[in-house]
Motif scaffolding. Sequence first.
Motif, PDB file in Angstrom:
ATOM      1  N   THR A 196       0.830  -1.198   0.000  1.00  0.00           N
ATOM      2  CA  THR A 196       0.000   0.000   0.000  1.00  0.00           C
ATOM      3  C   THR A 196       0.868   1.253   0.000  1.00  0.00           C
ATOM      4  N   LEU A 197       1.901   1.263   0.835  1.00  0.00           N
ATOM      5  CA  LEU A 197       2.795   2.419   0.888  1.00  0.00           C
ATOM      6  C   LEU A 197       3.519   2.620  -0.433  1.00  0.00           C
TER       7      LEU A 197
ATOM      8  N   ILE B  24       1.057   4.110  -2.924  1.00  0.00           N
ATOM      9  CA  ILE B  24       0.814   5.525  -2.656  1.00  0.00           C
ATOM     10  C   ILE B  24       1.993   6.369  -3.135  1.00  0.00           C
TER      11      ILE B  24
ATOM     12  N   SER C 214       1.978   6.550  -6.944  1.00  0.00           N
ATOM     13  CA  SER C 214       0.910   7.405  -7.469  1.00  0.00           C
ATOM     14  C   SER C 214       1.240   8.884  -7.264  1.00  0.00           C
ATOM     15  N   MET C 215       1.902   9.210  -6.164  1.00  0.00           N
ATOM     16  CA  MET C 215       2.299  10.602  -5.945  1.00  0.00           C
ATOM     17  C   MET C 215       3.357  11.024  -6.949  1.00  0.00           C
TER      18      MET C 215
END
Length: 145
Positions: free
Chosen positions: A4-5, A8, A11-12
């Motif tokens: 998940t990290l 994220i 995506s950033m």
Amino acid sequence: MRNTLIAIALSMLCSQAMAAKLYKWVDENGVTQFSQQPPASDQYERMDVTAPPKLGSNMAPAATEAQGEADLQNGETETATKKAEREQQAQREAQCAKLRADLTTLENNPRLGRTNEAGEMERIGEEERQAMIAKAREDLATHCD
């Protein structure tokens, strides 16, 4: 959790990479142009399209300034006293609306509470609630229509 990290973080990074550049310039006919490619001439302005507006920002001041400029252009000027009176009236109306809302809350909710100085929740008794209702009605009659 680790996946998940990573998702994220990727995506950033991708959102920053996909941020578009926008250029603004006025062509030889006097028309404002916008493009993602800079023009051949050196007369252009790079626009920042990645910065979102700040949360809670109010666009009203810009509109007010534009309205003020339009009023000046039309020859309509307003004295400082009229402006102050209008601001006081708006403030009075806001206070009256709050008084009415408080009175409605007091009348419709027999079980009210508040936080005391120690930070603990305490219940407002019926006698105190009735006194608060009477005070709110008196304030409305005195200060509001």
